[in-house]
Design a protein around this motif. Sequence first.
Motif, mmCIF file in Angstrom:
data_model
loop_
_atom_site.group_PDB
_atom_site.id
_atom_site.type_symbol
_atom_site.label_atom_id
_atom_site.label_comp_id
_atom_site.label_asym_id
_atom_site.label_seq_id
_atom_site.Cartn_x
_atom_site.Cartn_y
_atom_site.Cartn_z
ATOM 1 N N ALA A 69 0.834 -1.205 0.000
ATOM 2 C CA ALA A 69 0.000 0.000 0.000
ATOM 3 C C ALA A 69 0.868 1.254 0.000
ATOM 4 C CB ALA A 69 -0.922 0.001 1.216
ATOM 5 N N GLU A 70 1.994 1.216 0.751
ATOM 6 C CA GLU A 70 2.904 2.356 0.784
ATOM 7 C C GLU A 70 3.561 2.609 -0.572
ATOM 8 O OE1 GLU A 70 5.837 2.031 3.793
ATOM 9 O OE2 GLU A 70 4.456 2.497 5.440
ATOM 10 N N LYS A 71 3.674 1.558 -1.371
ATOM 11 C CA LYS A 71 4.287 1.679 -2.695
ATOM 12 C C LYS A 71 3.263 2.028 -3.774
ATOM 13 C CE LYS A 71 8.348 0.362 -1.157
ATOM 14 N NZ LYS A 71 9.511 1.283 -1.090
ATOM 15 N N GLY A 72 2.021 2.315 -3.358
ATOM 16 C CA GLY A 72 1.007 2.747 -4.316
ATOM 17 C C GLY A 72 0.123 1.660 -4.868
ATOM 18 N N CYS A 73 0.226 0.439 -4.312
ATOM 19 C CA CYS A 73 -0.633 -0.660 -4.769
ATOM 20 C C CYS A 73 -1.931 -0.637 -3.970
ATOM 21 C CB CYS A 73 0.070 -2.002 -4.574
ATOM 22 S SG CYS A 73 1.674 -2.109 -5.389
ATOM 23 N N SER A 74 -3.025 -0.427 -4.646
ATOM 24 C CA SER A 74 -4.318 -0.297 -3.980
ATOM 25 C C SER A 74 -4.865 -1.673 -3.605
ATOM 26 C CB SER A 74 -5.314 0.428 -4.898
ATOM 27 O OG SER A 74 -6.568 0.521 -4.290
ATOM 28 N N ILE A 75 -4.831 -1.967 -2.292
ATOM 29 C CA ILE A 75 -5.310 -3.261 -1.797
ATOM 30 C C ILE A 75 -6.354 -3.017 -0.715
ATOM 31 C CG2 ILE A 75 -4.700 -5.408 -0.618
ATOM 32 C CD1 ILE A 75 -1.891 -5.164 -1.766
ATOM 33 N N ASN A 76 -7.522 -3.621 -0.869
ATOM 34 C CA ASN A 76 -8.552 -3.594 0.177
ATOM 35 C C ASN A 76 -8.248 -4.741 1.131
ATOM 36 O OD1 ASN A 76 -10.895 -3.944 1.753
ATOM 37 N ND2 ASN A 76 -12.194 -3.081 0.155
#
Length: 423
Positions: A135-142
């Motif tokens: 998530a910190e690297k910009g990968c959108s994960i729910n």
Amino acid sequence: MKKQMKHKAENGKFWTARYAVINATYFMGFCGVHAYASIFMLERGFTNSQIGMLIAFANIFSVFIQPVIAGLIDKPGKLTNRRTASLCTAIVLVLSLALAFVREGKAAVFLIFMLIYMIQMAYQPIIIAMNFEYAEKGCSINFGLARGIGSMGFAIYSPIIGNLLEKYGVSVIHIGDALALAVGLLFLLTFRLPERDSSSVMEEKAEKAALGEEAKKDSEEVFLAHNNFFDFVKYYPMFILFLAATIFVFFTHNMLNDYLIQIIRPLGCTEKHVGYATALAAVVELPTMAFFAKMVKKVSCEKLLFLSTVFFTVKVTVLLLANGIVGVIISQFCQIAAYALFIPAAAYYANIVMEKADQVKGQAYVNCAITMGGMFSGLVCGRILDTSGPKMILVWGVAACVIGAAMTAFAVRKREISSSKNF
């Protein structure tokens, strides 16, 4: 530009889908080992006390190795969450196949099962930490949705295995685990962080150069990890109290998982009902976990954590008072606000209160507390089962949950008063 934004949106959905498969396959393997531990070990000739000893040893070793692994991952280097999870999955896969075909020699069964149990507990927080890293690297994960689908994997797998083992014997449990883990390993190996393009790398370098000494200072602070346990305790005292509360609560949770067949047999249930009961508990987890991200915007992690401990207490109390399958079903349904709330709330809470350099350790310590609950459950409950029966371990479970809920209330209350952070 619009095309690029659309690509990113589609990519975001894809990240969640792949992370959900990793969770689902992990918890399918987890189900085979933990939900069916007693059934497998009883079939292999072990007593309740011996099963308790095995679970205790596995949890003890897991408690020691989890912070060590987390500390290594928190340091900059080649050891990452994904690589560690991949290696652990591969090891458990091989051991599961070995266990499926080992029919003689209790010592060998004991050792292999203990290693599987230990390693599975050890890399669960690494999978959780991977979500926040990506998530910190910009990968959108729910995270909540993906974790909920993990529970669905457990729910679908449990009754299937429950029915198959009645027809083909307990070896089918670990063959099924190996198949599930093979799929999970494939997804882990391909679950790589996206490579940044040259323009974004240049922009980042320019930004760092502009920040100068301030950026250098921030960069240094990132790696001031509290790897020494006593330093960690001193720096996060309320978090440590929360971990102690977690041990009490998960004493009961692990007891219900590991000894469910012994608890519900006097109520007229069989191995098949274990599959249905664990499936129900896992199914009701999905909506709670899927919508957790929205819930936590309206209610703080602290309040949700306390609420979950209350429902853990209700769950075991209902089972203590049950006199048939209806009571078992009601008890399992309480999972909707017990385990289903606790797991995402604890993951968010640990990520919030930890400094950046301690975030993997924070997740690991939560899992260590969960593991220690299982350790004490294994040491105590197997012996009580052999001497006093299942009702008495449920009495112990109620007492442990009440203590855990009270400690959680105090720990998170102090956190809310002393902190200026908003959740």
